[in-house]
Structure formats: C-alpha cells, structure tokens
Write a protein that holds these residues in place. Sequence first.
Motif, mmCIF file in Angstrom:
data_model
loop_
_atom_site.group_PDB
_atom_site.id
_atom_site.type_symbol
_atom_site.label_atom_id
_atom_site.label_comp_id
_atom_site.label_asym_id
_atom_site.label_seq_id
_atom_site.Cartn_x
_atom_site.Cartn_y
_atom_site.Cartn_z
ATOM 1 N N ARG A 9 0.805 -1.230 0.000
ATOM 2 C CA ARG A 9 0.000 0.000 0.000
ATOM 3 C C ARG A 9 0.836 1.277 0.000
ATOM 4 N NH1 ARG A 9 -4.250 -1.270 -2.155
ATOM 5 N NH2 ARG A 9 -5.229 0.629 -1.451
ATOM 6 N N ARG A 10 2.108 1.207 -0.354
ATOM 7 C CA ARG A 10 2.924 2.416 -0.459
ATOM 8 C C ARG A 10 4.103 2.139 -1.386
ATOM 9 N NH1 ARG A 10 4.665 0.051 4.205
ATOM 10 N NH2 ARG A 10 3.446 0.956 5.843
ATOM 11 N N ARG A 11 4.612 3.193 -1.996
ATOM 12 C CA ARG A 11 5.778 3.136 -2.871
ATOM 13 C C ARG A 11 5.642 2.072 -3.972
ATOM 14 N NH1 ARG A 11 8.751 2.831 2.175
ATOM 15 N NH2 ARG A 11 9.011 4.941 2.941
ATOM 16 N N GLY A 12 4.590 2.174 -4.738
ATOM 17 C CA GLY A 12 4.321 1.168 -5.763
ATOM 18 C C GLY A 12 5.303 1.208 -6.919
ATOM 19 N N LEU A 13 5.730 2.402 -7.317
ATOM 20 C CA LEU A 13 6.647 2.516 -8.443
ATOM 21 C C LEU A 13 8.006 1.915 -8.105
ATOM 22 C CD1 LEU A 13 7.072 3.659 -11.291
ATOM 23 C CD2 LEU A 13 7.870 5.746 -10.215
ATOM 24 N N ILE A 14 8.541 2.284 -6.973
ATOM 25 C CA ILE A 14 9.864 1.780 -6.557
ATOM 26 C C ILE A 14 9.773 0.282 -6.252
ATOM 27 C CG2 ILE A 14 11.643 1.989 -4.805
ATOM 28 C CD1 ILE A 14 11.601 4.790 -5.548
ATOM 29 N N GLY A 15 8.734 -0.132 -5.565
ATOM 30 C CA GLY A 15 8.564 -1.553 -5.263
ATOM 31 C C GLY A 15 8.406 -2.393 -6.518
ATOM 32 N N GLY A 16 7.686 -1.866 -7.502
ATOM 33 C CA GLY A 16 7.526 -2.577 -8.762
ATOM 34 C C GLY A 16 8.832 -2.690 -9.525
ATOM 35 N N LEU A 17 9.624 -1.627 -9.512
ATOM 36 C CA LEU A 17 10.936 -1.685 -10.154
ATOM 37 C C LEU A 17 11.846 -2.702 -9.471
ATOM 38 C CD1 LEU A 17 11.628 2.099 -10.812
ATOM 39 C CD2 LEU A 17 11.202 0.344 -12.521
ATOM 40 N N VAL A 18 11.804 -2.725 -8.153
ATOM 41 C CA VAL A 18 12.628 -3.689 -7.406
ATOM 42 C C VAL A 18 12.163 -5.113 -7.677
ATOM 43 C CG1 VAL A 18 13.188 -4.483 -5.072
ATOM 44 C CG2 VAL A 18 13.340 -2.064 -5.631
ATOM 45 N N CYS A 19 10.857 -5.339 -7.681
ATOM 46 C CA CYS A 19 10.339 -6.682 -7.980
ATOM 47 C C CYS A 19 10.731 -7.127 -9.381
ATOM 48 C CB CYS A 19 8.819 -6.710 -7.838
ATOM 49 S SG CYS A 19 8.263 -6.832 -6.156
ATOM 50 N N GLY A 20 10.647 -6.221 -10.353
ATOM 51 C CA GLY A 20 11.057 -6.553 -11.711
ATOM 52 C C GLY A 20 12.543 -6.868 -11.805
ATOM 53 N N ALA A 21 13.369 -6.100 -11.097
ATOM 54 C CA ALA A 21 14.810 -6.358 -11.113
ATOM 55 C C ALA A 21 15.144 -7.682 -10.420
ATOM 56 C CB ALA A 21 15.548 -5.203 -10.450
ATOM 57 N N LEU A 22 14.457 -7.976 -9.325
ATOM 58 C CA LEU A 22 14.692 -9.254 -8.650
ATOM 59 C C LEU A 22 14.233 -10.432 -9.499
ATOM 60 C CD1 LEU A 22 13.709 -8.382 -4.970
ATOM 61 C CD2 LEU A 22 15.996 -8.815 -5.874
ATOM 62 N N MET A 23 13.125 -10.255 -10.209
ATOM 63 C CA MET A 23 12.667 -11.312 -11.114
ATOM 64 C C MET A 23 13.662 -11.510 -12.253
ATOM 65 S SD MET A 23 8.559 -10.946 -11.365
ATOM 66 C CE MET A 23 8.494 -12.181 -12.633
ATOM 67 N N TYR A 24 14.236 -10.410 -12.752
ATOM 68 C CA TYR A 24 15.260 -10.530 -13.779
ATOM 69 C C TYR A 24 16.468 -11.293 -13.245
ATOM 70 C CZ TYR A 24 19.117 -9.419 -16.846
ATOM 71 O OH TYR A 24 20.212 -9.524 -17.667
ATOM 72 N N GLY A 25 16.852 -11.011 -12.016
ATOM 73 C CA GLY A 25 17.964 -11.738 -11.413
ATOM 74 C C GLY A 25 17.689 -13.228 -11.320
ATOM 75 N N ALA A 26 16.481 -13.578 -10.923
ATOM 76 C CA ALA A 26 16.116 -14.990 -10.824
ATOM 77 C C ALA A 26 16.088 -15.649 -12.201
ATOM 78 C CB ALA A 26 14.763 -15.140 -10.136
ATOM 79 N N VAL A 27 15.511 -14.982 -13.187
ATOM 80 C CA VAL A 27 15.449 -15.522 -14.549
ATOM 81 C C VAL A 27 16.858 -15.641 -15.128
ATOM 82 C CG1 VAL A 27 14.696 -14.981 -16.910
ATOM 83 C CG2 VAL A 27 13.101 -14.774 -15.019
ATOM 84 N N SER A 28 17.704 -14.670 -14.827
ATOM 85 C CA SER A 28 19.068 -14.698 -15.328
ATOM 86 C C SER A 28 19.871 -15.845 -14.704
ATOM 87 C CB SER A 28 19.741 -13.360 -15.036
ATOM 88 O OG SER A 28 21.029 -13.326 -15.577
ATOM 89 N N ILE A 29 19.684 -16.076 -13.416
ATOM 90 C CA ILE A 29 20.372 -17.199 -12.754
ATOM 91 C C ILE A 29 19.887 -18.532 -13.311
ATOM 92 C CG2 ILE A 29 20.560 -18.417 -10.550
ATOM 93 C CD1 ILE A 29 20.722 -15.665 -9.222
ATOM 94 N N ILE A 30 18.583 -18.647 -13.533
ATOM 95 C CA ILE A 30 18.039 -19.883 -14.105
ATOM 96 C C ILE A 30 18.568 -20.095 -15.522
ATOM 97 C CG2 ILE A 30 15.921 -21.000 -14.901
ATOM 98 C CD1 ILE A 30 14.530 -19.634 -12.495
ATOM 99 N N GLY A 31 18.585 -19.031 -16.308
ATOM 100 C CA GLY A 31 19.118 -19.141 -17.663
ATOM 101 C C GLY A 31 20.601 -19.453 -17.680
ATOM 102 N N LEU A 32 21.350 -18.904 -16.732
ATOM 103 C CA LEU A 32 22.779 -19.175 -16.641
ATOM 104 C C LEU A 32 23.050 -20.628 -16.274
ATOM 105 C CD1 LEU A 32 25.522 -17.755 -16.839
ATOM 106 C CD2 LEU A 32 25.385 -17.346 -14.395
ATOM 107 N N SER A 33 22.209 -21.171 -15.390
ATOM 108 C CA SER A 33 22.417 -22.562 -14.986
ATOM 109 C C SER A 33 21.967 -23.556 -16.052
ATOM 110 C CB SER A 33 21.695 -22.843 -13.673
ATOM 111 O OG SER A 33 20.307 -22.778 -13.857
ATOM 112 N N ILE A 34 20.935 -23.218 -16.824
ATOM 113 C CA ILE A 34 20.426 -24.152 -17.827
ATOM 114 C C ILE A 34 21.115 -23.961 -19.179
ATOM 115 C CG2 ILE A 34 18.387 -24.807 -19.170
ATOM 116 C CD1 ILE A 34 16.727 -24.219 -16.690
#
Length: 133
Positions: A72-97
């Motif tokens: 319920r607060r800081r939606g823009l910054i939180g959304g950017l952080v969630c997107g960056a963390l998801m990119y990190g997870a996808v990148s780690i999965i892609g790096l391992s596979i």
Amino acid sequence: MRKHRRSIWTNAPLSAAASVFCGLAVTAASWLLLSAVLFFVMRDMNLVRAFAGASCVSGGYSGAYIYGRYRRRRGLIGGLVCGALMYGAVSIIGLSILGAPAGIKKLLLLTVSGAAGGVAGVNSKRPKRLMDQ
C-alpha cells in the motif's frame, strides 16, 4: 487475549521475496499456456519471442501488483525492485540451464511491467483481510 501477529507485508524484503515468487509462478504458468497454444493451436514457431515477452510481462506485472496491493505504499519503486529481482532470478536460471544470462531486453520488460503493476496495485482497492500496518 490474542497476540497480534505481524503480517508478512510489514517487512519489505520478505514481501518482495513473496511477490517475486508469485510473479515467477505466474510467468511459468503463462509460459506453459502460451507455448501450448503456440505448439498445438497455431503450429507456427515464428511468434516464440513475442509469446516469451508476453509471459515475462504478465509475470512482472502480477508480482508487482501483489506487492503494491498489500504494501500500500511506494508502488513505483517496489515494482521496479520486484522486476529487477525477477530478472535476477530468470538470469540465474538461464545461466544454470543455458550457460548464458538473460538479455537486457528482459530486464527492461520486467522493470517496466513491474513498475506499472506496482502503481496499479497501490491504487487498487484495499484487501479485506489485510491487517493494519
């Protein structure tokens, strides 16, 4: 007397991790659905990149939407952080596979859709069972 239990959404790193997990689950589910549609219905593999992008956008938006709706607060910054963390997870999965990290276009897709989802989540109706923070 009942003790007041703190919500998972009061802790920012824990709520970001939960939102990223939900976003990755939606990404995987939409990837499976869209690949099944592509393979069984369309039988044309020219749209693989567009469908992969659509699954990344849907996962980034939904994960950040959950984060914004319950934080319920800081939606823009939180959304950017969630997107960056998801990119990190996808990148780690892609790096391992595959042996190579995800491209910069996925980072752009996930952060922009995450920012939009976070803003939409903050501006949505308040969930009924959300404890006051």
